[in-house]
Write a protein that holds these residues in place. Structure first.
Motif, PDB file in Angstrom:
ATOM      1  N   PHE A 195       0.851  -1.185   0.000  1.00  0.00           N
ATOM      2  CA  PHE A 195       0.000   0.000   0.000  1.00  0.00           C
ATOM      3  C   PHE A 195       0.895   1.245   0.000  1.00  0.00           C
ATOM      4  O   PHE A 195       2.078   1.189   0.331  1.00  0.00           O
ATOM      5  N   ILE A 196       0.299   2.371  -0.396  1.00  0.00           N
ATOM      6  CA  ILE A 196       1.047   3.622  -0.454  1.00  0.00           C
ATOM      7  C   ILE A 196       0.539   4.560   0.641  1.00  0.00           C
ATOM      8  O   ILE A 196      -0.616   4.994   0.599  1.00  0.00           O
ATOM      9  N   PRO A 197       1.358   4.856   1.640  1.00  0.00           N
ATOM     10  CA  PRO A 197       0.935   5.802   2.674  1.00  0.00           C
ATOM     11  C   PRO A 197       0.854   7.219   2.125  1.00  0.00           C
ATOM     12  O   PRO A 197       1.668   7.626   1.290  1.00  0.00           O
ATOM     13  N   VAL A 198      -0.158   7.960   2.598  1.00  0.00           N
ATOM     14  CA  VAL A 198      -0.390   9.331   2.145  1.00  0.00           C
ATOM     15  C   VAL A 198      -0.382  10.257   3.353  1.00  0.00           C
ATOM     16  O   VAL A 198      -0.947   9.931   4.401  1.00  0.00           O
ATOM     17  N   ILE A 199       0.252  11.408   3.197  1.00  0.00           N
ATOM     18  CA  ILE A 199       0.261  12.425   4.249  1.00  0.00           C
ATOM     19  C   ILE A 199      -0.494  13.644   3.742  1.00  0.00           C
ATOM     20  O   ILE A 199      -0.138  14.219   2.713  1.00  0.00           O
ATOM     21  N   TYR A 200      -1.539  14.014   4.473  1.00  0.00           N
ATOM     22  CA  TYR A 200      -2.296  15.213   4.128  1.00  0.00           C
ATOM     23  C   TYR A 200      -1.761  16.386   4.935  1.00  0.00           C
ATOM     24  O   TYR A 200      -1.660  16.318   6.170  1.00  0.00           O
ATOM     25  N   ILE A 201      -1.403  17.467   4.265  1.00  0.00           N
ATOM     26  CA  ILE A 201      -0.864  18.657   4.917  1.00  0.00           C
ATOM     27  C   ILE A 201      -1.644  19.877   4.437  1.00  0.00           C
ATOM     28  O   ILE A 201      -1.763  20.113   3.233  1.00  0.00           O
ATOM     29  N   THR A 202      -2.147  20.666   5.370  1.00  0.00           N
ATOM     30  CA  THR A 202      -2.897  21.867   4.979  1.00  0.00           C
ATOM     31  C   THR A 202      -1.940  22.942   4.472  1.00  0.00           C
ATOM     32  O   THR A 202      -0.761  22.985   4.839  1.00  0.00           O
ATOM     33  N   ASN A 203      -2.481  23.796   3.632  1.00  0.00           N
ATOM     34  CA  ASN A 203      -1.686  24.899   3.107  1.00  0.00           C
ATOM     35  C   ASN A 203      -1.253  25.849   4.228  1.00  0.00           C
ATOM     36  O   ASN A 203      -0.155  26.422   4.191  1.00  0.00           O
ATOM     37  N   LYS A 204      -2.097  25.995   5.248  1.00  0.00           N
ATOM     38  CA  LYS A 204      -1.747  26.846   6.383  1.00  0.00           C
ATOM     39  C   LYS A 204      -0.492  26.340   7.083  1.00  0.00           C
ATOM     40  O   LYS A 204       0.361  27.123   7.528  1.00  0.00           O
ATOM     41  N   THR A 205      -0.384  25.022   7.178  1.00  0.00           N
ATOM     42  CA  THR A 205       0.818  24.433   7.777  1.00  0.00           C
ATOM     43  C   THR A 205       2.053  24.810   6.982  1.00  0.00           C
ATOM     44  O   THR A 205       3.079  25.212   7.547  1.00  0.00           O
ATOM     45  N   MET A 206       1.944  24.698   5.660  1.00  0.00           N
ATOM     46  CA  MET A 206       3.099  24.987   4.809  1.00  0.00           C
ATOM     47  C   MET A 206       3.464  26.472   4.823  1.00  0.00           C
ATOM     48  O   MET A 206       4.606  26.837   4.588  1.00  0.00           O
ATOM     49  N   LYS A 207       2.498  27.326   5.119  1.00  0.00           N
ATOM     50  CA  LYS A 207       2.781  28.763   5.199  1.00  0.00           C
ATOM     51  C   LYS A 207       3.358  29.148   6.557  1.00  0.00           C
ATOM     52  O   LYS A 207       3.912  30.234   6.706  1.00  0.00           O
ATOM     53  N   THR A 208       3.228  28.238   7.551  1.00  0.00           N
ATOM     54  CA  THR A 208       3.580  28.592   8.925  1.00  0.00           C
ATOM     55  C   THR A 208       4.833  27.885   9.440  1.00  0.00           C
ATOM     56  O   THR A 208       5.661  28.491  10.131  1.00  0.00           O
ATOM     57  N   VAL A 209       4.969  26.604   9.118  1.00  0.00           N
ATOM     58  CA  VAL A 209       6.042  25.787   9.692  1.00  0.00           C
ATOM     59  C   VAL A 209       7.179  25.637   8.686  1.00  0.00           C
ATOM     60  O   VAL A 209       6.944  25.281   7.522  1.00  0.00           O
ATOM     61  N   LYS A 210       8.390  25.878   9.124  1.00  0.00           N
ATOM     62  CA  LYS A 210       9.549  25.779   8.234  1.00  0.00           C
ATOM     63  C   LYS A 210       9.761  24.343   7.784  1.00  0.00           C
ATOM     64  O   LYS A 210       9.525  23.399   8.528  1.00  0.00           O
TER      65      LYS A 210
END
Length: 315
Positions: free
Chosen positions: A78-93
């Motif tokens: 199986f292929i694991p998937v990680i969901y990341i919000t755009n807010k996270t990418m704008k906030t966390v380095k």
């Protein structure tokens, strides 16, 4: 002269027949797989190829990572998937986020050869997100894929192209769900056609993701309030008045799907109809030559909604 014309005409005819045959063979060789998007995995017997969400990452006042609970051992390959919000990418380095993701992945006992990242990045988060992908790829040393939206292909020179092994085109959720006048936020092929540009130039090889689910969007004074996934049209047979296509008005306040709704509320029912899925599939084949012969359906909960083998063959 007439003989040469007939030979040329015959040659063109054979060429067209060959193209049609190859196209048909490509459709018949399509395979399908499914997303699993729950916060716990409980499927005891499964023969399908799965893309399983394993981490759900968001940022409110702090970084929040929700891990999927595996009550049953996941299937092999199986292929694991990680969901990341755009807010996270704008906030966390990027470097900090990579460390958090690696730690969370290491806590699992399953093995995997490929990882997929699902993030609808924006121009403001692009640089950090692309850096995150590169760092993650370097640290994992595994195949890495990323979800792609239609607008990120049409405007790829502006939105950028992630440094991954391939992309998975999310051919749904292409219009704003909170707009009262939206026709169908799940799948609207009229909207999709407006974004069918630059597929011949887009550098990533693509897989296609299509929806199987249905939902109802609740409005009050034309303002969006809630979403009820998994509803069917017959859910509105009682205590609702049918308005225009897909819209229903609550006639008396009551509990609907475990939530209290008020008289006068409006529901818009949305579905992934078989005919719309066929059109989406045909359109994708017309515009994309750099692709895999795989369609990923969202989600496995609705795997029996249609005969998917017939659907992919265009029957």
């Amino acid at each position: 002269m007439k003989k040469k014309y007939l030979i040329l005409l015959f040659t063109i005819l054979l060429l067209l027949l060959a193209i049609l045959y190859i196209s048909k063979q490509n459709k018949n060789s399509l395979i399908y797989s499914f997303y699993h998007w729950e916060n716990s995995y409980n499927i005891k017997e499964n023969k399908e190829k799965l893309y399983i969400k394993v981490l759900d990452i968001d940022y409110s006042n702090k970084l929040e990572i929700i891990k999927t609970r595996f009550n049953v051992k996941p299937p092999k390959n199986f292929i694991p998937v990680i969901y990341i919000t755009n807010k996270t990418m704008k906030t966390v380095k990027a470097n900090k986020l990579v460390l958090k993701v690696l730690k969370a992945l290491d806590s699992y006992t399953f093995t995997y050869d490929e990882l997929q990242i699902d993030c609808d990045w924006s121009l403001n988060s692009k640089a950090n997100y692309f850096k995150f992908l590169k760092l993650l790829k370097t640290n994992l040393n595994k195949k890495l894929s990323a979800t792609i939206r239609l607008h990120q292909i049409k405007y790829y020179k502006k939105t950028g192209v992630p440094s991954v092994d391939y992309g998975l085109l999310m051919y749904y959720n292409m219009s704003y769900i909170g707009d009262y006048n939206t026709k169908n936020s799940i799948l609207d092929n009229t909207i999709a056609k407006k974004y069918q540009y630059n597929f011949d130039k887009y550098p990533l090889k693509l897989k296609l993701a299509l929806p199987l689910y249905s939902q109802a969007v609740q409005f009050r004074y034309k303002k969006p309030l809630d979403i009820f996934e998994g509803t069917v049209q017959t859910d509105f047979d009682e205590k609702f008045e049918k308005l225009k296509n897909g819209y229903f008005k609550v006639l008396q306040s009551h509990y609907f799907k475990g939530r209290y709704v008020y008289e006068g509320d409006i529901f818009r029912f949305e579905d992934s109809k078989k005919q719309d899925l066929k059109i989406a599939l045909e359109d994708f084949f017309k515009i994309s030559n750099n692709r895999f012969d795989e369609v990923v359906f969202y989600t496995i909960k609705y795997k029996n909604k249609y005969d998917l083998q017939k659907l992919l063959k265009g029957i």
